[in-house]
Design a protein around this motif. Structure first.
Motif, PDB file in Angstrom:
ATOM      1  N   ALA A 160       0.868  -1.181   0.000  1.00 56.27           N
ATOM      2  CA  ALA A 160       0.000   0.000   0.000  1.00 56.27           C
ATOM      3  C   ALA A 160       0.903   1.230   0.000  1.00 56.27           C
ATOM      4  N   PRO A 161       1.294   1.728  -1.174  1.00 58.56           N
ATOM      5  CA  PRO A 161       2.274   2.824  -1.242  1.00 58.56           C
ATOM      6  C   PRO A 161       1.931   4.039  -0.404  1.00 58.56           C
ATOM      7  N   TRP A 162       0.648   4.397  -0.329  1.00 62.95           N
ATOM      8  CA  TRP A 162       0.292   5.596   0.413  1.00 62.95           C
ATOM      9  C   TRP A 162       0.558   5.457   1.922  1.00 62.95           C
ATOM     10  N   ARG A 163       0.791   4.241   2.391  1.00 59.72           N
ATOM     11  CA  ARG A 163       1.122   4.059   3.803  1.00 59.72           C
ATOM     12  C   ARG A 163       2.629   3.950   4.026  1.00 59.72           C
ATOM     13  N   LEU A 164       3.405   4.047   2.946  1.00 62.74           N
ATOM     14  CA  LEU A 164       4.859   3.956   3.050  1.00 62.74           C
ATOM     15  C   LEU A 164       5.461   5.352   3.138  1.00 62.74           C
ATOM     16  N   GLU A 165       6.286   5.577   4.140  1.00 64.02           N
ATOM     17  CA  GLU A 165       6.882   6.898   4.346  1.00 64.02           C
ATOM     18  C   GLU A 165       7.685   7.342   3.127  1.00 64.02           C
ATOM     19  N   GLN A 166       8.414   6.406   2.516  1.00 58.66           N
ATOM     20  CA  GLN A 166       9.223   6.737   1.337  1.00 58.66           C
ATOM     21  C   GLN A 166       8.361   7.316   0.225  1.00 58.66           C
ATOM     22  N   PHE A 167       7.207   6.702  -0.010  1.00 57.58           N
ATOM     23  CA  PHE A 167       6.317   7.174  -1.067  1.00 57.58           C
ATOM     24  C   PHE A 167       5.732   8.534  -0.722  1.00 57.58           C
ATOM     25  N   ARG A 168       5.295   8.706   0.520  1.00 61.14           N
ATOM     26  CA  ARG A 168       4.679   9.977   0.922  1.00 61.14           C
ATOM     27  C   ARG A 168       5.687  11.119   0.888  1.00 61.14           C
ATOM     28  N   GLU A 169       6.949  10.841   1.208  1.00 65.69           N
ATOM     29  CA  GLU A 169       7.971  11.881   1.137  1.00 65.69           C
ATOM     30  C   GLU A 169       8.230  12.312  -0.303  1.00 65.69           C
ATOM     31  N   GLU A 170       8.164  11.338  -1.196  1.00 66.36           N
ATOM     32  CA  GLU A 170       8.410  11.641  -2.608  1.00 66.36           C
ATOM     33  C   GLU A 170       7.220  12.347  -3.246  1.00 66.36           C
ATOM     34  N   PHE A 171       6.012  12.036  -2.751  1.00 67.37           N
ATOM     35  CA  PHE A 171       4.799  12.610  -3.322  1.00 67.37           C
ATOM     36  C   PHE A 171       3.920  13.218  -2.224  1.00 67.37           C
ATOM     37  N   PRO A 172       4.332  14.367  -1.688  1.00 64.43           N
ATOM     38  CA  PRO A 172       3.530  14.996  -0.631  1.00 64.43           C
ATOM     39  C   PRO A 172       2.225  15.600  -1.144  1.00 64.43           C
ATOM     40  N   GLY A 173       2.098  15.779  -2.458  1.00 66.83           N
ATOM     41  CA  GLY A 173       0.886  16.354  -3.025  1.00 66.83           C
ATOM     42  C   GLY A 173       0.713  15.982  -4.480  1.00 66.83           C
ATOM     43  N   ARG A 174      -0.384  16.443  -5.063  1.00 65.40           N
ATOM     44  CA  ARG A 174      -0.686  16.108  -6.450  1.00 65.40           C
ATOM     45  C   ARG A 174       0.294  16.749  -7.429  1.00 65.40           C
ATOM     46  N   ALA A 175       0.815  17.919  -7.087  1.00 67.33           N
ATOM     47  CA  ALA A 175       1.751  18.596  -7.988  1.00 67.33           C
ATOM     48  C   ALA A 175       2.981  17.728  -8.240  1.00 67.33           C
ATOM     49  N   GLU A 176       3.478  17.076  -7.182  1.00 65.20           N
ATOM     50  CA  GLU A 176       4.661  16.213  -7.337  1.00 65.20           C
ATOM     51  C   GLU A 176       4.338  14.977  -8.179  1.00 65.20           C
ATOM     52  N   MET A 177       3.120  14.467  -8.035  1.00 62.74           N
ATOM     53  CA  MET A 177       2.723  13.306  -8.834  1.00 62.74           C
ATOM     54  C   MET A 177       2.599  13.682 -10.310  1.00 62.74           C
ATOM     55  N   ILE A 178       2.029  14.839 -10.578  1.00 59.12           N
ATOM     56  CA  ILE A 178       1.896  15.295 -11.960  1.00 59.12           C
ATOM     57  C   ILE A 178       3.276  15.510 -12.574  1.00 59.12           C
ATOM     58  N   ALA A 179       4.191  16.095 -11.810  1.00 60.70           N
ATOM     59  CA  ALA A 179       5.556  16.323 -12.306  1.00 60.70           C
ATOM     60  C   ALA A 179       6.256  14.998 -12.598  1.00 60.70           C
ATOM     61  N   TYR A 180       6.056  14.002 -11.726  1.00 59.47           N
ATOM     62  CA  TYR A 180       6.654  12.676 -11.912  1.00 59.47           C
ATOM     63  C   TYR A 180       6.109  12.029 -13.186  1.00 59.47           C
ATOM     64  N   ALA A 181       4.807  12.162 -13.389  1.00 52.55           N
ATOM     65  CA  ALA A 181       4.183  11.585 -14.584  1.00 52.55           C
ATOM     66  C   ALA A 181       4.738  12.234 -15.844  1.00 52.55           C
ATOM     67  N   GLU A 182       4.879  13.557 -15.821  1.00 53.98           N
ATOM     68  CA  GLU A 182       5.425  14.257 -16.987  1.00 53.98           C
ATOM     69  C   GLU A 182       6.871  13.857 -17.252  1.00 53.98           C
ATOM     70  N   LYS A 183       7.651  13.690 -16.188  1.00 52.97           N
ATOM     71  CA  LYS A 183       9.058  13.299 -16.317  1.00 52.97           C
ATOM     72  C   LYS A 183       9.206  11.941 -16.974  1.00 52.97           C
ATOM     73  N   HIS A 184       8.297  11.030 -16.647  1.00 52.51           N
ATOM     74  CA  HIS A 184       8.395   9.661 -17.157  1.00 52.51           C
ATOM     75  C   HIS A 184       7.489   9.410 -18.361  1.00 52.51           C
TER      76      HIS A 184
END
Length: 412
Positions: free
Chosen positions: A143-167
């Protein structure tokens, strides 16, 4: 050595698209995506291409709509399940089916884990994982949303959108999306964003565009529509004389109900994890079916059997809401419910008008209603002697008189 395989519940939205890529990189694993077709309609378009482009080794897109209607919606409606007096459990009842199929795919593919994109604040994480525990305790759950590593990398939707664009992951989400939705054959739900304010009026004229399955009641036809539903042992098998499968029943009733603005619910509910949340739901077909089923029971079900079943509604609905579909206590209640439905057979006529579902007649070849006994006129059967009620009342009043006498003596 072959890579570890992980089966991911995949919707193609921002969260699960990012999670797919993140799991592949973080765990150096082969990701098998799975999407259940449970009535999302055009939300499934382009999913296969997108999942493979994002990094999945393969994707299963399985049509589970008929199974959903027959083996999940129908049994739940036979139980009369209604969570906190309002919610017909549209999202709740879909999760155990999705998780069940994930487990089957994981075993067929030799996967060691399943993964989901449910957040650590919601109910879905519990529903997915309790189902997995009941059906395949050997599988791990990520469950990625319960993993600290994942939450640190994606604290909000902006970071997720940026990650998607990067990849190079195609996403249609924006940081300003006003609410989230979840759709299936039974309903569509709306939550988060602007709806997190319980004073926000989701039924106002300016918010009409949010709704998908139904027109606003005030915009529904000015002419009422009558429909007839035929039941056999607790399941609706025909509408207006046309024999239909469970899936066809739901699709037909959704269309009819949506046209008349039926089935909208706006509520603040209690999540299993402890917090209150606000949800807006459209359940047009389910509302009609739920109402018709209850009216069919009123004519054909024994009084004490009905009252016993009804005493279990809150427990049953809570089990479904909390994710215990495959728990032994839900299965035990379902066995009782199944027995209660053996004579729930006949026809219900309903009148639909501007958001309302009104009874307009009920009949059955196994009706327990006898007009000769119920009549206020002379009873030709002599089955009921009104004089017998005197002793009946006297016996039931005995304990009340004794108790009252004790209280009066105590006051002297």
């Amino acid at each position: 050595m072959a890579k570890e395989k992980i089966v991911l519940a995949y919707s193609g939205g921002l969260d699960t698209s990012v999670i797919l890529k993140w799991l592949k990189e973080t765990y150096d694993a082969e990701i098998i995506a799975f999407t259940a077709d449970i009535g999302q309609k055009d939300e499934l378009d382009g999913l296969e291409e997108k999942a493979l482009q994002t990094g999945a080794s393969k994707i299963y897109i399985d049509d589970l709509r008929e199974e959903f209607a027959k083996d999940f919606i129908n049994p739940m409606f036979q139980a009369g399940a209604l969570y906190e007096g309002q919610y017909l459990l549209g999202t709740s009842i879909a999760r155990p089916l999705i998780a069940k199929r994930m487990v089957e795919i994981a075993r067929a593919e030799g996967a060691t884990a399943i993964a989901h994109g449910a957040t650590g604040k919601g109910n879905d994480q519990v529903r997915f994982e309790l189902t997995a525990a009941a059906l395949a305790p050997e599988l791990s759950v990520i469950a990625p949303w319960r993993l600290e590593q994942f939450r640190e990398e994606f604290p909000g939707r902006a970071e997720m959108i940026a990650y998607a664009e990067k990849h190079g992951i195609p996403v249609t989400a924006s940081a300003a999306k006003p609410y989230s939705t979840d759709r299936n054959l039974l309903h569509i739900s709306f939550e988060s964003g602007m709806l997190e304010d319980p004073w926000f009026d989701a039924a106002s004229d300016e918010n009409k565009g949010m709704y998908v399955l139904s027109v606003a009641p005030e915009d529904a036809p000015d002419q009422a529509e009558y429909i007839e539903l035929e039941f056999d042992k607790g399941d609706c098998v025909a509408i207006n004389g046309n024999k239909l499968s469970p899936l066809q029943v739901m699709e037909t009733l959704n269309e009819i109900g949506g046209k008349h603005g039926i089935g909208r619910v706006d509520m603040v509910e209690n999540r299993f994890v402890g917090m209150k949340s606000r949800g807006v739901y459209e359940t047009p077909g389910g509302t009609i079916l739920f109402t018709a089923h209850r009216k069919m029971e009123s004519l054909t079900m024994d009084r004490d059997v009905m009252h016993l079943r009804d005493s279990l509604i809150t427990k049953y609905a809570t089990l479904v809401y909390n994710g215990f579909w495959f728990a032994p206590e839900r299965l035990a209640i379902q066995a009782l419910v199944g027995e209660s439905q053996k004579n729930v057979t006949g026809t219900v006529r309903l009148k639909l008008y501007k958001g309302n579902v009104m009874g307009a007649g009920v009949k059955s070849p196994v009706s327990l209603y006898n007009p000769d006994i119920a009549t206020m006129e002379a009873d030709p059967t002599k089955a009921y002697d009104q004089g017998d009620a005197t002793g009946f009342i006297r016996l039931n009043a005995l304990r009340l008189k004794v108790s009252s006498g004790v209280e009066q003596n105590a006051k002297k």
